[in-house]
Design a protein around this motif. Structure first.
Motif, short mmCIF file in Angstrom:
data_model
loop_
_atom_site.label_atom_id
_atom_site.label_comp_id
_atom_site.label_asym_id
_atom_site.label_seq_id
_atom_site.Cartn_x
_atom_site.Cartn_y
_atom_site.Cartn_z
N THR A 100 0.83 -1.20 0.00
CA THR A 100 0.00 0.00 0.00
C THR A 100 0.86 1.25 0.00
N LEU A 101 1.92 1.22 0.81
CA LEU A 101 2.80 2.38 0.89
C LEU A 101 3.46 2.65 -0.46
N ARG A 106 2.36 1.79 -3.40
CA ARG A 106 1.33 2.30 -4.32
C ARG A 106 1.04 3.75 -4.03
N ALA A 107 1.05 4.10 -2.74
CA ALA A 107 0.79 5.49 -2.38
C ALA A 107 1.88 6.40 -2.95
N ARG A 148 3.63 5.83 -5.67
CA ARG A 148 3.39 5.94 -7.11
C ARG A 148 2.24 6.88 -7.40
N SER A 149 1.21 6.83 -6.53
CA SER A 149 0.04 7.66 -6.81
C SER A 149 0.41 9.14 -6.78
N ILE A 165 3.27 10.40 -7.74
CA ILE A 165 3.91 10.67 -9.03
C ILE A 165 2.85 10.80 -10.12
N ALA A 194 -3.83 12.11 -5.11
CA ALA A 194 -3.30 11.45 -3.92
C ALA A 194 -3.80 12.14 -2.65
N VAL A 251 -7.34 11.17 -1.71
CA VAL A 251 -7.61 9.89 -1.06
C VAL A 251 -6.93 9.81 0.31
N GLY A 252 -6.37 10.92 0.77
CA GLY A 252 -5.85 10.93 2.13
C GLY A 252 -4.35 10.70 2.24
N ILE A 253 -3.63 10.84 1.11
CA ILE A 253 -2.18 10.65 1.16
C ILE A 253 -1.51 12.01 1.31
N ASP A 254 -0.55 12.08 2.23
CA ASP A 254 0.18 13.32 2.43
C ASP A 254 1.44 13.30 1.56
N MET A 290 5.33 11.23 1.75
CA MET A 290 5.85 10.33 0.72
C MET A 290 7.20 10.82 0.23
N HIS A 331 -5.49 16.14 2.61
CA HIS A 331 -5.42 14.71 2.91
C HIS A 331 -6.01 14.39 4.28
N ALA A 367 -9.79 14.23 3.87
CA ALA A 367 -10.18 12.97 3.23
C ALA A 367 -10.27 11.84 4.26
N PHE A 395 -5.33 8.00 -10.99
CA PHE A 395 -3.92 7.65 -11.21
C PHE A 395 -3.86 6.88 -12.52
N MET A 413 -2.01 3.48 -13.23
CA MET A 413 -2.20 2.41 -12.26
C MET A 413 -3.50 1.72 -12.61
N LEU A 435 -6.24 2.37 -3.27
CA LEU A 435 -5.71 3.61 -2.70
C LEU A 435 -6.82 4.49 -2.14
N TYR A 487 -6.95 4.39 1.47
CA TYR A 487 -5.74 4.76 2.18
C TYR A 487 -6.05 5.59 3.43
#
Lengths: 285, 232, 337
Positions: free
Chosen positions: A161-162, A164-165, A167-168, A170, A176, A179-182, A186, B71, B74, B88, B91, B99, B102
Motif C-alpha cells: 500500500t505504501l 502504491r501510495a 506511485r500515486s 507521481i 493522492a 484519497v488521504g495521502i500526504d 511520501m 489529505h 479525506a 492515477f 495504475m 488507494l 488509504y
C-alpha cells in the motif's frame, strides 16, 4: 568482448539502481538532487569508519547505508523545506541550486578532513568463471545484492500500500491528496529511501573498485545521464537505461578509452532530451 | 453535517467567492447549481481544503476543518470527486480503488459494494485507469471516493464530458447511494439531473448565493427555469 | 531570482520591481565609468606583486564570465550551465589556432570567440525550438559542459590532456607582462558592461525584461521571444569565449580545470547569486567580493569548498535576488515613501 559486456552488466545494474533514487526524487517532488553522489560517498566513508572500528563488514555496510538514509532525512527536514514552498519549475531550479550547495559542503568537508579515505570491500575467494571469462567474486556478490535490491524495490512499489501510495503521488499529486495521502510524507520517505539506495550502490561498487571521497560528483553525473535516458520519474526506465548504458560504457571504455566512452554516454543523454524529453527507455508503467 | 459560514475564497489577485453560507444536513442530498465560472469549483475546492480560505469557516460534524490539509479532510470522512477526476492514470483500476481506502486496507465488503454499483469498472479491474473512457473514469473516481467509506460525498460536476446515457447512469448510481443513507453535495450544470437527485439546492452566481430552496421550489422558479432549465 | 521564472499560472510576483531599468544614458555611463575608474586604480596599489596582479586578472576574467552568464541567464532565463565550456572553446580554440595551426593571435582570438558564440547560439536555438524550459536547458548545457571537459581529456594529443596546454604564442609580448593583461581584461569587462547596458536600455532590453517577467505578456506585446533568447545567447557566449581566449594568452597555460564546471560554473553562479542576477553591476560586485574572499580563504584549503557550499545555500534561500537588487529596492522604497 564478453568480459567487457559482463563488466558492463555489473556496472549497469548498479547504475540502474542508482538512477531510481534520483528519478524518484524528481518524479515525486520535483527535486533535482545534485548532492545525490555525495550521499553515496558519505555512506561509503561511514562504512570505512565502521570497519575500522572493528565491526564486521556486513554490519558496517548496514551502518553506512543507514547513514545515507539519514542524510536524506536531514536534507528533507532542513534545506529542502524552503524548496518545497516553491511550485513547478521554480522548485526544480531551487532544489538544483540548493543541493549543489549541499554537494559542495559535503565534498569540501570530506576532502578537508578525510582526503585519503576510500572504501574498498574485498570479497574473499578467487575469480569465478562465467561464460569462459574469469569474473571477480566481488562483482558477482555486488550484482547479486543489486538484483535483490531492485526486486525488493519493484515489489515494494507494485504490491504494498505504501509503495502504491508513493506511485500515486507521481501519477497525480492532487488525486493522492484526495484519497488521504500526504505528499510531503511520501517525499520524505523517498529521500530516506534514495539515501539508502545511494549508500547501497556505493557499498556494492566498492566490491568492484574503490570508492573514494572525490567520487560524489561523478556518481551524480552517471545517475543523471541514466535518469535522463530512462525518463525522469520512471523507475522501470531507470533500471533498463542503467543496464544498456552500463554495457555501452564498458565496451566503449575498452575500445576508445574512459573519457571518450563518457562522451558517448553524455551525447546519448543530450540526444535523448532533444528527441524524446520523456526518456528514451521510459517504459510506460 | 457540513456547514459553510461566511466563506470567502479565491486565487491570487482576488476572491472568487464572497460570504457563502451553505448547510448540508445528515442524510441529505444538496445541489449547487450555477453557470460556468459562477464559482462552484472554487467553493468545492475550498470545502475539500485544496484551496486557501480568506474568510469564514467550514465545519464538518461541528468541527472547524478550516485548518486541515486536503489529505486530513479525506481521512475524516469527507470525500471529494473533482470534475477533472484526478485518477492515477498509469495504475490499474484495482490499484486506484485500493488507494481510495488509504491508509486503511480496503474492506472486502466495500470493494464488493463498489464493484456491484459499477459493473462496468468491475469488468476492467486490471486495466490501466488512464485507458478507460470518460464515463468509466468518472465511475472509477466515484468508486475510489467511496472506498474510504465517507459520510459525505462531494462531487463537482460529475457529468462533465459524459454522453447523456452515461450521465444518467452516473446519477442512477448516486441515487442508489443516497437511498442507502449517504449524504451528498453535488455541483451541476445539468440542472434537471441534480434537482431530481437532491432534496434542496443553492443557486450560485458570480461568487454569491443568490437563491436557495427545495428542489421543487427551484424547479418552479421562473428565473431558474429560464437560466438553467432552458425554458423561456 | 527564482520567482522570475514564474510558474505556469503566469503570475509574476516581482513584475514591477525592475521595471524602471536604466533607460537614460547617464544611468548606464555613470556606473560603468565608476567601475572603470575604481578598477583602473587597482594596479597602483597591487602592481608591484606579480601574484596579486595574477589574482586580479583572474578576478576580472570571472567578472567577464559573470556578465556573459548574466546576459544569458539573468536577462532571458536560459540556464546555461556551460559557462566554463564556452570560455574553454575560446581558450582552447585560440590556443590551438595560434600554436598548432599557426594563425596570428588576433585572428585566433577572433575565430575562437566566434566559435564560442556560434556554439552558444546553437545551444540556445535548440533549447528554444525544442521548448526545453529552464530545467532541461540546464541539463542539456550541463551535459554539454561535461562532454567538453571529457573531450579535452580524451583528445590529449591535441589539448595536452590533464597536464594542460602551454601556449607558445604571445610568450614574449605584452600579453605575459605583469600589468598589461590587467588592463586588457578590464577593457573587456567594461566593454561587456556597456554591451549588456545597451541591451538593457534598448527596445530589445525592454523586451528582455518583459520576457523574464512574463513570457506570455511579452509575446502579446509583439516581442519575438525566441529571437531575443538566441540573440542574448550569441552575445553572452561571445563575451565568455573572448574572456576565455584572452585569459589563455595572458596566462600562458590552460588545463581542463581552468574551464571546469566545478571551477567556473559553480563559482560564477555563486558570484551572480550574491551580486544579483539580472542586475547590471551584480557580476562586478560578486566577482570582486569572491576574489577577495577566495584569497582570504586560501589557508583553509578544502574547507573553502565547504564554505562555498554553505554560502550557496544561504544565498539562494536567504536573499534569492542578490545584494544589488535587494539594496536598490530597499533604497527606492525608502525614497518613495
Amino acid at each position: 568482448m564478453i568480459a567487457s559486456i559482463l563488466d558492463g552488466i555489473v556496472f549497469g545494474l548498479q547504475l540502474g539502481l542508482l538512477a531510481t533514487g534520483l528519478s524518484l526524487m524528481y518524479g515525486l517532488g520535483g527535486i533535482l538532487n545534485l548532492a545525490y553522489g555525495q550521499m553515496a560517498v558519505v555512506s561509503a566513508v561511514v562504512t570505512v569508519f565502521a570497519i575500522d572500528a572493528g565491526l564486521p563488514v556486513p554490519v558496517a555496510a548496514v551502518v553506512g547505508l543507514a547513514t545515507g538514509a539519514l542524510v536524506g532525512l536531514v536534507l528533507d527536514l532542513t534545506v529542502l523545506r524552503p524548496v518545497y514552498a516553491q511550485r513547478g519549475e521554480a522548485r526544480v531550479l531551487l532544489s538544483l541550486l540548493v543541493s549543489l550547495g549541499v554537494a559542495l559542503m559535503i565534498d569540501g568537508f570530506l576532502n578537508w578532513r578525510y582526503p585519503l579515505k576510500g572504501l574498498s570491500i574485498r570479497i574473499a575467494g578467487g575469480p569465478v568463471e562465467i561464460l569462459g571469462e574469469p569474473m571477480l567474486r566481488g562483482s558477482l556478490v555486488a550484482s547479486g545484492i543489486t538484483i535483490v535490491a531492485m526486486g525488493a524495490l519493484l515489489a515494494f512499489f507494485r504490491f504494498t500500500t505504501l509503495g502504491r501510495a508513493v506511485r500515486s503521488v507521481i501519477e497525480d499529486e492532487q488525486g493522492a491528496r484526495l484519497v488521504g495521502i500526504d505528499p510531503r510524507k511520501m517525499l520524505r520517505l523517498i529521500l530516506v529511501l534514495s539515501g539508502a539506495i545511494a549508500g547501497l550502490v556505493a557499498i556494492t561498487r566498492s566490491m568492484v573498485t574503490p570508492v573514494d571521497v572525490t567520487a560524489g560528483f561523478g556518481i551524480t553525473v552517471f545517475a543523471l545521464i541514466v535518469t535522463v535516458v530512462g525518463g525522469l520519474g520512471s523507475v522501470a526506465g531507470a533500471l533498463a537505461a542503467g543496464i544498456v548504458l552500463g554495457v555501452v560504457n564498458a565496451i566503449a571504455a575498452t575500445k576508445i578509452g574512459t573519457f571518450m566512452s563518457l562522451v558517448i554516454l553524455l551525447v546519448v543523454a543530450a540526444g535523448t532530451i532533444l528527441v524524446r524529453p520523456a526518456g528514451l527507455l521510459g517504459v510506460e508503467e | 453535517m457540513l456547514e459553510v459560514a461566511g466563506l470567502s475564497a479565491g486565487y491570487e489577485g482576488g476572491d472568487v467567492l464572497r460570504g457563502i453560507d451553505l448547510r448540508v444536513g445528515d442524510g441529505e442530498a444538496v445541489t449547487v447549481i450555477g453557470s460556468n465560472g459562477a464559482g462552484k469549483t472554487t467553493l468545492f475546492r475550498a470545502i475539500a481544503r485544496l484551496l486557501g480560505i480568506s474568510a469564514g469557516a467550514v465545519r464538518f460534524d461541528g468541527k472547524d476543518i478550516t485548518g486541515l490539509a486536503a489529505h486530513q479532510v479525506a481521512r475524516i470522512g469527507l470525500a471529494f470527486v473533482p470534475a477533472e477526476r484526478h485518477l492515477f492514470p498509469r495504475m490499474t483500476v484495482y490499484e486506484n480503488l485500493v488507494l481510495g481506502a488509504y491508509p486503511a486496507r480496503p474492506s472486502p465488503d466495500t470493494m464488493e459494494m463498489v464493484l456491484d454499483l459499477f459493473p462496468r469498472i468491475a469488468e476492467r479491474r486490471r486495466q490501466l485507469a488512464g485507458t478507460m473512457s470518460g464515463g468509466e473514469q468518472q465511475m472509477l473516481a466515484i468508486g475510489r471516493a467511496l472506498m474510504a467509506e465517507p459520510r459525505l460525498l462531494v462531487l463537482d460536476e460529475p457529468t462533465t464530458g459524459l454522453a447523456p446515457k452515461l450521465a444518467a447512469e452516473a446519477y442512477a448510481a448516486l441515487r442508489e447511494l443516497h437511498a442507502g443513507g449517504l449524504t451528498v453535495l453535488v455541483a451541476e450544470q445539468q440542472v434537471p439531473l441534480a434537482l431530481e437527485l437532491c432534496e434542496r439546492g443553492y443557486v450560485l452566481d458570480n461568487g454569491v448565493i443568490v437563491k436557495e430552496g427545495s428542489s421543487a421550489e427551484l424547479a418552479a422558479d421562473p428565473e431558474v427555469r429560464r437560466a438553467y432549465l432552458g425554458v423561456a | 531570482m527564482i520567482e522570475r521564472f514564474g510558474d505556469a499560472s503566469g503570475t509574476s510576483a516581482v513584475g514591477g520591481v525592475e521595471g524602471h531599468a536604466p533607460r537614460s544614458l547617464a544611468r548606464l555611463v555613470v556606473p560603468v565609468l565608476g567601475v572603470g575608474v575604481v578598477l583602473s586604480l587597482v594596479p597602483l596599489w597591487l602592481g608591484d606583486s606579480r601574484v596579486m596582479m595574477g589574482i586580479a586578472v583572474v578576478g576580472l576574467t570571472f567578472a567577464a564570465y559573470a556578465i556573459g552568464f548574466n546576459l544569458i541567464f539573468g536577462s532571458t532565463g536560459q540556464l546555461f550551465l556551460c559557462v566554463g565550456a564556452l570560455a574553454g572553446i575560446g581558450g582552447y580554440g585560440g590556443a590551438i589556432l595560434a600554436d598548432v595551426v599557426g594563425l596570428p593571435i588576433v585572428v585566433s582570438v577572433a575565430a575562437a570567440t566566434a566559435a564560442a558564440s556560434l556554439v552558444g547560439g546553437i545551444l540556445s536555438w535548440v533549447a528554444v525550438h525544442r521548448s526545453l524550459g529552464v530545467i532541461f536547458t540546464g541539463i542539456v548545457t550541463l551535459v554539454f559542459a561535461l562532454t567538453f571537459e571529457n573531450l579535452l581529456l580524451g583528445l590529449g594529443g591535441l589539448t595536452g590532456g590533464e597536464s594542460g596546454f602551454f601556449l607558445e604564442a604571445g610568450r614574449d609580448t605584452f600579453l605575459r607582462r605583469q600589468i598589461p593583461p590587467y588592463y586588457l581584461m578590464l577593457g573587456l569587462v567594461l566593454a561587456a558592461l556597456v554591451v549588456h547596458g545597451q541591451l538593457r536600455r534598448s527596445r530589445v532590453g525592454w523586451a528582455f525584461r518583459a520576457l523574464r517577467d512574463d513570457e506570455v505578456a511579452a509575446e502579446l506585446a509583439g516581442v519575438d521571444v525566441a529571437r531575443h533568447r538566441i540573440l542574448a545567447a550569441v552575445v553572452g557566449s561571445a563575451i565568455l569565449g573572448l574572456a576565455g581566449a584572452l585569459y589563455a594568452f595572458t596566462e600562458g597555460r590552460i588545463s581542463p580545470t581552468t574551464f571546469g564546471f566545478a571551477e567556473v560554473d559553480v563559482v560564477v553562479l555563486v558570484m551572480l547569486a550574491f551580486g544579483g542576477i539580472g542586475s547590471l553591476l551584480g557580476p562586478i560586485l560578486g566577482a570582486a567580493t569572491f576574489t577577495v574572499i577566495d584569497e582570504l580563504l586560501v589557508e583553509v584549503g578544502q574547507l573553502r569548498v565547504f564554505l562555498y557550499g554553505a554560502l550557496v545555500i544561504a544565498l539562494f534561500l536567504g536573499i534569492p535576488r542578490g545584494v544589488i537588487p535587494t539594496v536598490t529596492d530597499h533604497l527606492r522604497r525608502r525614497r518613495g515613501r
